[in-house]
Design an enzyme around this catalytic site. Structure first.
Site, PDB file in Angstrom:
ATOM      1  N   LYS A   1       0.856  -1.196   0.000  1.00 25.61           N
ATOM      2  CA  LYS A   1       0.000   0.000   0.000  1.00 25.61           C
ATOM      3  C   LYS A   1       0.893   1.248   0.000  1.00 25.61           C
ATOM      4  CE  LYS A   1      -4.579   0.189   2.146  1.00 25.61           C
ATOM      5  NZ  LYS A   1      -5.320   0.364   3.426  1.00 25.61           N
TER       6      LYS A   1
HETATM    7  O1  G3P Z   1      -8.573   0.958   4.491  1.00 25.79           O
HETATM    8  C1  G3P Z   1      -8.768   2.313   4.827  1.00 25.79           C
HETATM    9  C2  G3P Z   1      -9.647   2.399   6.028  1.00 25.79           C
HETATM   10  O2  G3P Z   1      -9.082   1.654   7.090  1.00 25.79           O
HETATM   11  C3  G3P Z   1      -9.894   3.816   6.475  1.00 25.79           C
HETATM   12  O3  G3P Z   1     -11.065   3.788   7.201  1.00 25.79           O
HETATM   13  O4  G3P Z   1     -12.669   4.534   8.952  1.00 25.79           O
HETATM   14  O5  G3P Z   1     -10.237   5.226   9.068  1.00 25.79           O
HETATM   15  O6  G3P Z   1     -11.737   6.192   7.306  1.00 25.79           O
HETATM   16  P1  G3P Z   1     -11.425   4.990   8.182  1.00 25.79           P
END
Ligand code: G3P
Length: 218
Positions: A83
């Site tokens: 990533k």
């Molecule tokens: O894979 C990306 C994800 O983990 C981000 O999620 O909830 O931190 O916006 P969030």
């Protein structure tokens, strides 16, 4: 649509993998920190649980270091998807690693133009963050619609749309209607997909009526 689990919690991953419906796992530095575990060790364990793309994120921001970190992460397992953030150095790294045959997931995508650049850089997956756009009163799912529309105009682009920052089953339904390739889901959202009160009510009624017959199948 493929379902990835968005966590570094190996117990949650193991529980959901048991359903046979998990196609991969995504992690990021925040999820690794939340696990409280050694990065390489927890990623190795995840690779042993799920036979699919496992995203592990570099933490460098300069090209040379990003490539070095990406090459080290790629050696963990054949399923490792490196990533990288959607920055100039991140896309330069994406191009270099993808040309070496490494899967790359370009993350922190918030515009269709960014997604177009990532596809040109050879990204295996693009990760638009829908929830974080919704969080600031922008339309996260419109971004998915725009990216799918743009990618569909260029069949030669092989990058898969991996919907990330998912907050609810509604995001999953809308993403599927738009033809996104993958949704990466927090464990609670994936579990919520199974549930409907009428399913529970209907099954209870079936079993109550069956009980009255006094029969058994086995
Ligand atoms: O894979 C990306 C994800 O983990 C981000 O999620 O909830 O931190 O916006 P969030």
């Amino acid at each position: 649509m493929k379902f990835f689990v968005d966590t570094a919690d190996v117990d949650a991953i193991r529980d959901l993998a048991d359903t046979g419906l998990v196609d991969g796992v995504t992690t990021n530095p925040s999820l690794i920190a939340k696990s409280g575990r050694d990065f390489v060790e927890v990623v190795k364990e995840i690779c042993d649980i799920v036979d699919g793309p496992i995203s592990a994120e570099v933490t460098a921001t300069a090209y040379d270091e990003m490539v070095a970190e990406g090459r080290k992460l790629a050696k963990i397992h054949d399923n490792i998807t490196v990533k990288v953030p959607l920055t100039r150095d991140g896309l330069k790294t994406c191009k270099s690693l993808s040309e070496e045959g490494t899967m790359v997931n370009v993350t922190l995508c918030f515009s269709a133009n960014q997604a177009l650049l990532a596809a040109k850089a050879g990204a295996t997956f693009i990760s638009p963050f829908v929830g974080r756009l919704d969080d600031i009163a922008m339309d996260g799912m419109q971004l998915i619609s725009d990216i799918v529309e743009v990618y569909d105009n260029y069949p030669a682009l092989m990058t898969e749309v991996l919907v990330a920052s998912v907050r609810s089953p509604m995001h999953v339904l809308e993403a599927a209607k738009m033809g996104a390739d993958v949704c990466t889901l927090p464990p609670d959202v994936l579990l919520a997909l199974f549930n409907h009160p009428l399913t529970d009510k209907g099954l209870e009624a079936f079993l109550a009526d069956w009980q009255k017959t006094g029969q058994s199948i086995l």
